[in-house]
Design a protein around this motif. Structure first.
Motif, PDB file in Angstrom:
ATOM      1  N   VAL A 237      18.181  -2.298   1.601  1.00 53.64           N
ATOM      2  CA  VAL A 237      17.199  -2.217   0.510  1.00 53.64           C
ATOM      3  C   VAL A 237      16.841  -0.755   0.273  1.00 53.64           C
ATOM      4  N   SER A 238      17.064  -0.290  -0.951  1.00 56.44           N
ATOM      5  CA  SER A 238      16.782   1.111  -1.270  1.00 56.44           C
ATOM      6  C   SER A 238      15.457   1.305  -1.998  1.00 56.44           C
ATOM      7  N   GLY A 239      14.946   0.254  -2.634  1.00 50.73           N
ATOM      8  CA  GLY A 239      13.690   0.377  -3.360  1.00 50.73           C
ATOM      9  C   GLY A 239      12.950  -0.944  -3.431  1.00 50.73           C
ATOM     10  N   ILE A 240      11.622  -0.885  -3.380  1.00 52.68           N
ATOM     11  CA  ILE A 240      10.773  -2.082  -3.495  1.00 52.68           C
ATOM     12  C   ILE A 240       9.684  -1.812  -4.525  1.00 52.68           C
ATOM     13  N   PHE A 241       9.625  -2.641  -5.545  1.00 49.89           N
ATOM     14  CA  PHE A 241       8.599  -2.562  -6.575  1.00 49.89           C
ATOM     15  C   PHE A 241       7.632  -3.717  -6.306  1.00 49.89           C
ATOM     16  N   TYR A 242       6.380  -3.379  -5.958  1.00 49.67           N
ATOM     17  CA  TYR A 242       5.455  -4.440  -5.568  1.00 49.67           C
ATOM     18  C   TYR A 242       4.115  -4.289  -6.271  1.00 49.67           C
ATOM     19  N   GLU A 243       3.441  -5.421  -6.424  1.00 49.38           N
ATOM     20  CA  GLU A 243       2.139  -5.476  -7.095  1.00 49.38           C
ATOM     21  C   GLU A 243       1.013  -5.330  -6.075  1.00 49.38           C
ATOM     22  N   ILE A 244      -0.010  -4.598  -6.464  1.00 50.10           N
ATOM     23  CA  ILE A 244      -1.219  -4.465  -5.649  1.00 50.10           C
ATOM     24  C   ILE A 244      -2.426  -4.891  -6.481  1.00 50.10           C
ATOM     25  N   ASP A 245      -3.230  -5.771  -5.929  1.00 54.19           N
ATOM     26  CA  ASP A 245      -4.561  -6.056  -6.468  1.00 54.19           C
ATOM     27  C   ASP A 245      -5.526  -5.845  -5.322  1.00 54.19           C
ATOM     28  N   GLU A 246      -6.308  -4.804  -5.395  1.00 53.42           N
ATOM     29  CA  GLU A 246      -7.151  -4.400  -4.268  1.00 53.42           C
ATOM     30  C   GLU A 246      -8.251  -5.405  -3.941  1.00 53.42           C
ATOM     31  N   ARG A 247      -8.401  -6.437  -4.778  1.00 55.65           N
ATOM     32  CA  ARG A 247      -9.362  -7.484  -4.439  1.00 55.65           C
ATOM     33  C   ARG A 247      -8.853  -8.328  -3.274  1.00 55.65           C
ATOM     34  N   TRP A 248      -7.531  -8.386  -3.105  1.00 54.49           N
ATOM     35  CA  TRP A 248      -6.976  -9.187  -2.008  1.00 54.49           C
ATOM     36  C   TRP A 248      -5.762  -8.557  -1.330  1.00 54.49           C
ATOM     37  N   SER A 249      -5.352  -7.371  -1.750  1.00 52.27           N
ATOM     38  CA  SER A 249      -4.224  -6.684  -1.117  1.00 52.27           C
ATOM     39  C   SER A 249      -4.713  -5.419  -0.421  1.00 52.27           C
ATOM     40  N   ASP A 250      -4.134  -5.113   0.731  1.00 54.61           N
ATOM     41  CA  ASP A 250      -4.474  -3.904   1.470  1.00 54.61           C
ATOM     42  C   ASP A 250      -3.386  -2.868   1.194  1.00 54.61           C
ATOM     43  N   ALA A 251      -3.612  -2.021   0.193  1.00 54.15           N
ATOM     44  CA  ALA A 251      -2.597  -1.063  -0.241  1.00 54.15           C
ATOM     45  C   ALA A 251      -2.222  -0.089   0.867  1.00 54.15           C
ATOM     46  N   THR A 252      -3.204   0.345   1.645  1.00 51.88           N
ATOM     47  CA  THR A 252      -2.939   1.301   2.728  1.00 51.88           C
ATOM     48  C   THR A 252      -2.063   0.680   3.809  1.00 51.88           C
ATOM     49  N   ALA A 253      -2.355  -0.556   4.177  1.00 46.28           N
ATOM     50  CA  ALA A 253      -1.578  -1.241   5.212  1.00 46.28           C
ATOM     51  C   ALA A 253      -0.143  -1.472   4.754  1.00 46.28           C
ATOM     52  N   ILE A 254       0.040  -1.844   3.487  1.00 48.18           N
ATOM     53  CA  ILE A 254       1.389  -2.076   2.976  1.00 48.18           C
ATOM     54  C   ILE A 254       2.185  -0.779   2.951  1.00 48.18           C
TER      55      ILE A 254
END
Length: 263
Positions: free
Chosen positions: A219-236
């Motif tokens: 895997v060379s690239g990952i495009f992912y969605e973040i919603d800070e109401r329920w996603s931990d952007a720093t942890a990901i």
């Protein structure tokens, strides 16, 4: 300047596209006599064909390009052979856009909700991509088995395994889940992989299972969605950095945005 550009792109243009989709969708549906028995086929502003599903907000956003061109441009710009792995494929917009690039050798799409999966399969067929597509009526989770997903029939893109009280739920559907050992049987290392993850709050869990699969090194690239109401952007981000991803680009503003991570 970047803040101003983001405000224009994601604040003004995206809001305008949503308004156009809400206003024009009933007109399009009526003009083309789209019904449950004969939903029709429509060409979206992204240039791909999709089976009519006008009651669904996600379909309307696909038709009027409400999502913008961030991932579409990334997929169009790929200039070497790749496979596209679409996790949370919904009706298949990004699988279809990947397939428009002749360097896309294989599409692997995961969509667990049966009614939505049927739309995905139909859209792959009408765009003549069936020979390159490997479609799975499955969700990726920590454990393989069966579970219940919350679905809003008026907005299929909000289907979620997570506990999100901000989403309206019209029904609960039993689905099949898989984890890393089964992923190993599905994913290929023949071509570099571009992954899209849109799973409404389960991004970290999905990435964990991807990282456990032997094919993850491809895997060379990952495009992912973040919603800070329920996603931990720093942890990901930390999770991906540990897996060797070094470049992170954010698309969007506010608490809801996308990130493209590259090795």
């Amino acid at each position: 300047m970047q803040r101003l550009a983001d405000f224009w792109r994601y604040g003004v243009l995206k809001t305008w596209r949503k308004a156009v989709a809400a206003t024009m969708s009933p007109v399009y549906a009526a003009l083309h006599r789209s019904t449950d028995r004969d939903p029709g086929v429509f060409v979206s502003r992204y240039g791909v064909k999709m089976t009519g599903n006008w009651r669904d907000r996600t379909f309307r956003y696909c038709m009027f390009a409400t999502y913008g061109n961030d991932l579409a441009d990334i997929l169009a710009a790929q200039d070497r052979d790749f496979q596209f792995i679409d996790i949370g494929a919904n009706q298949g917009l990004y699988s279809l856009l990947a397939g428009m690039n002749p360097r896309c050798r294989r599409i692997v799409a995961f969509e667990p909700v049966p009614a939505t999966f049927a739309m995905l399969r139909g859209n792959i067929a009408i765009n003549n991509l069936a020979d390159r597509a490997n479609l799975h009526k499955l969700a990726i989770a920590a454990e393989a088995g069966r579970t219940v997903i919350k679905v809003n029939q008026a907005h299929s893109g909000t289907a979620s395994l997570a506990d999100q009280s901000s989403y309206a739920v019209s029904e609960e559907v039993t689905i099949q889940t898989i984890n890393a050992p089964v992923l190993d049987q599905i994913l290929s290392t023949e071509w570099p992989g571009i992954v899209k993850i849109d799973v409404e709050g389960l991004e970290q869990q999905v990435i964990t299972e991807l990282a456990r699969a032997r094919s993850f090194h491809a895997v060379s690239g990952i495009f992912y969605e973040i919603d800070e109401r329920w996603s931990d952007a720093t942890a990901i981000r930390s999770q991906l950095e540990r897996a060797g991803f070094r470049n992170f680009r954010r698309y969007g503003r506010g608490h809801h945005y996308d990130v493209y991570a590259q090795r």
